[in-house]
Design an enzyme around this catalytic site. Structure first.
Site, short mmCIF file in Angstrom:
data_model
loop_
_atom_site.label_atom_id
_atom_site.label_comp_id
_atom_site.label_asym_id
_atom_site.label_seq_id
_atom_site.Cartn_x
_atom_site.Cartn_y
_atom_site.Cartn_z
N ASP A 72 -4.92 9.21 10.49
CA ASP A 72 -3.64 8.63 10.85
C ASP A 72 -3.13 9.13 12.19
OD1 ASP A 72 -2.79 6.88 8.63
OD2 ASP A 72 -3.11 8.70 7.45
N GLU A 85 0.86 -1.19 0.00
CA GLU A 85 0.00 0.00 0.00
C GLU A 85 0.88 1.22 0.00
OE1 GLU A 85 -3.76 -1.43 2.76
OE2 GLU A 85 -2.63 0.34 3.32
#
Lengths: 268, 405
Positions: free
Chosen positions: A55, A44
């Site tokens: 995140d 990824e």
């Protein structure tokens, strides 16, 4: 069957996440090659963004380093094209929507196809906001990936799975990437519910740190995704040693479940 | 792809939407449903209105600023005195409404972001009142420049978490609040302070702030027997402005003027004027005008007013801009500071630096835009005690000998 679905569907897979241009273009390529060599099943690649709201601190740092190094959607596509000279591993473009909006879809698709990107996951584009996008991407031969959260309702699960291709990205716990304090949710039951509806293989991410976490995921799903822990490992090493650090870490997580035949040939 | 998004119909023309990671979909859907039910319930609306009256002191006065209107060389200038609310700004309207909603939803913990600290203080106040533990995220730059508000929040029992990432302003504070919410969505209520963010927040905040415009419209009619020629408000995220504008949307003869922060220059990073320097994109869950570079990265912003120092604008404002129903302009730091001083000296009112941007527009441009007989309604969204230090520093550096203004 897509390349991505076949690769993840083979089972006992590990999918590392890296932010493009982190800590530099060269450093990223080293990390990616190291991860591939260490036995990654797919990879990824995150598009650097100024405001990565899903995140945690580790990947936020990665985004900031990447932006400082001149990273962005354009550079990400170039780096993936560069990585393709070393490896044919399935690649998922992992991104927030705004850099793509600004780049433009008309430009993105040819570039993504040229770099042989296998799948795209736009974190902050729920299908109800732009349903046509998912079918459009699929019509271009690229798998649109959907993400399921522990708090995704049953009704919504069925809805989301109509849009997904390639594999299902299942988040192991509530929260943002790299967290451990989110509520624990019964992964087994959630995987079963998804399997009742969809024939896609399942990758589980968020909170994967060591080989033991990977084994536990392999008991119920086809692949584990590792991001923050890998990036932390890379952070400990200077530019010259990133390849080895990434490779060793991925090897440790994968253990002796590596496929017999190396999936890449690189000269590092 | 931007053009693709422009074709679709969302909450406010093509603008708005709910562009969030999946982890936030469940709490947002729950909130949307809970808000609709609550607002349809007359007992909920009554408890909200009762609190506004008995606790916050509404209705706030509409005051004719006769000395100000002479300086501005217009017919009349009326100030809607949101600064006279409990906690000193319009933010309390929304904070009380949403804290009541949090309580009704059975939430055990409230989180909020703040820029200037006005929303943080309002949220901490509402949570103290309703016995809800409260955590506030605030950029570290903003904590330095709005220190009195940080002390107030802590006195009110809130935990204030500094956010040191990036520029340490409102954008980073919202990022952290969203991350907190994603980590603990079930028991947590996110009390967003402006008319921005993903659906349903822009509608919730507008609804709770619309009391400003409803009161001001009726008060103006009583005072002048007519409606104003222009309604003016500063626009950061845009909650005080949308609260004012919402009552006048059908009154085509009332011009709606939103005043953005012009900062200290027109280059990227020097201002927060989304409509003159920005383009449509997605930040914090909604499609709206924002300041971004060619690669879709969000640009830094600058304003002397922490509450205007934000790269995106509430999506309903983007729609009003797009249709032409509202007009948006910008005022730079030094003009805002002059207006701040002018309102202090001539009306005995210390405005928030944010509100001083709207005052500056009226002083500098209302006459040329609407003529010498114009009737102007100006939303004085907050009081400026928090900004006195900033202004003193500025006066020391710009006023030789410190003479009276």
């Amino acid at each position: 069957m897509s390349r991505l679905k076949a690769a993840v569907g083979a089972g006992n897979g590990l999918i590392p996440y890296l932010t493009a241009s982190d800590p530099s273009d060269e450093g990223f390529l080293q990390a990616a090659c190291g991860a591939v060599q260490g036995g990654a099943r797919a990879i990824e690649i995150g598009v650097p963004h100024s405001d990565p709201i899903a995140d945690g601190p580790v990947i936020q740092r990665a985004h900031q380093r990447a932006l400082k190094a001149g990273g962005g959607i354009q550079r990400t596509l170039e780096l993936i094209a560069g990585l393709r000279r070393h490896s044919d591993i399935p690649i998922i473009l992992f991104t927030y929507i705004n850099p793509l909006l600004s780049f433009g879809f008309e430009r993105l698709m040819p570039a993504a196809k040229a770099a042989q990107i296998d799948g795209i996951l736009i974190l902050d584009l729920p299908p109800q906001e732009m349903p046509d996008w998912y079918s459009f991407v699929a019509s271009q031969g690229i798998d649109p990936i959907v993400l399921l959260s522990p708090n995704t309702s049953e009704e919504r699960l069925a809805y989301l799975l109509k849009f997904g291709r390639g594999f299902i990205y299942m988040v192991a716990r509530e929260g943002i990437t790299g967290t451990h304090d989110g509520a624990k949710v019964d992964l087994d039951a959630r995987v079963k519910r998804a399997r009742n509806i969809s024939g896609l293989p399942i990758a589980v991410g968020f909170g994967v740190r060591e080989a033991q976490d990977v084994r536990r995921i392999w008991e119920v799903a086809e692949a584990a995704v590792v991001g923050s822990a890998l990036i932390q490992e890379i952070e400990k090493h200077g530019d010259g040693r990133i390849f080895q650090a990434a490779r060793t870490f991925v090897e440790t997580l994968v253990g002796n479940s590596r496929p017999e035949k190396p999936m890449v040939e690189i000269d590092k | 792809m931007q053009s693709e998004l422009m074709k679709e119909t969302r909450d406010f023309g093509p603008f708005g939407g709910c562009f969030v990671p999946e982890m936030l979909m469940a709490p947002l859907l729950e909130l949307d449903d809970a808000f609709k039910r609550a607002w349809a319930d007359s007992s909920f609306r009554k408890s909200f209105r009762d609190l506004l009256a008995s606790y916050s002191g509404r209705p706030t006065p509409l005051y004719r600023a006769t000395r100000l209107e002479k300086i501005a060389r217009v017919g009349t200038v009326y100030l809607k005195r949101e600064d006279l609310n409990h906690t000193g700004s319009h933010k309390i309207n929304n904070a009380l409404g949403q804290a009541l909603l949090a309580k009704r939803m059975g939430k055990k913990r409230v989180i909020a972001e703040t820029g200037a600290g006005q929303h943080g203080v309002a949220a901490a106040t509402a949570c103290a009142l309703l016995d809800l533990p409260c955590t506030i995220y605030m950029g570290s730059t903003d904590m330095d420049r709005q220190a009195p508000n940080v002390a107030r929040m802590r006195l009110l029992g809130a935990i204030v978490n500094p956010v040191a990432l990036g520029a340490g302003t409102l954008k980073e504070a919202i990022n952290e609040a969203l991350r907190d919410w994603a980590a603990r969505p079930t028991g947590t209520y996110y009390l967003l302070g402006s008319a921005l963010g993903p659906r349903p927040f822009p509608t919730i905040v507008r609804t709770f702030q619309s009391v400003i415009g409803e009161e001001a419209r009726a008060q103006f009619l009583r005072a002048e027997g007519r409606l104003p020629d222009a309604a003016v408000a500063c626009v950061g995220g845009g909650s005080n402005a949308i609260g004012l504008f919402s009552a006048f949307l059908q009154d085509q003869n009332v011009a709606l003027i939103g005043v953005e922060a012009g900062g200290h220059g027109s280059q990227p990073g020097q201002h927060a004027a989304r409509f003159s320097g920005g383009s449509p994109g997605i930040l914090h869950g909604c499609f709206t005008y924002l300041l971004q570079d060619g690669g879709g990265q969000i640009l830094p912003t600058s304003s002397i007013a922490a509450g205007l120092d934000y790269p995106a604008i509430g999506p309903e404002h983007s729609s009003l801009f797009h249709t032409g129903r509202a007009r948006y302009t910008k005022i730079d730091d030094s003009a805002a500071l002059e207006a701040f001083r002018s309102l202090c000296a001539h009306e005995g009112i210390i405005p928030a630096l944010e509100s001083a941007h709207a005052v500056a527009y009226v002083l500098e441009r209302a006459m040329q835009d609407f003529g010498p007989k114009a009737h102007i309604l100006l939303n004085l969204s907050g009081r400026g005690d928090k900004d006195v230090e900033t202004l003193s520093n500025w006066m020391n550096t710009t006023t030789e000998g410190g003479g009276d203004p």
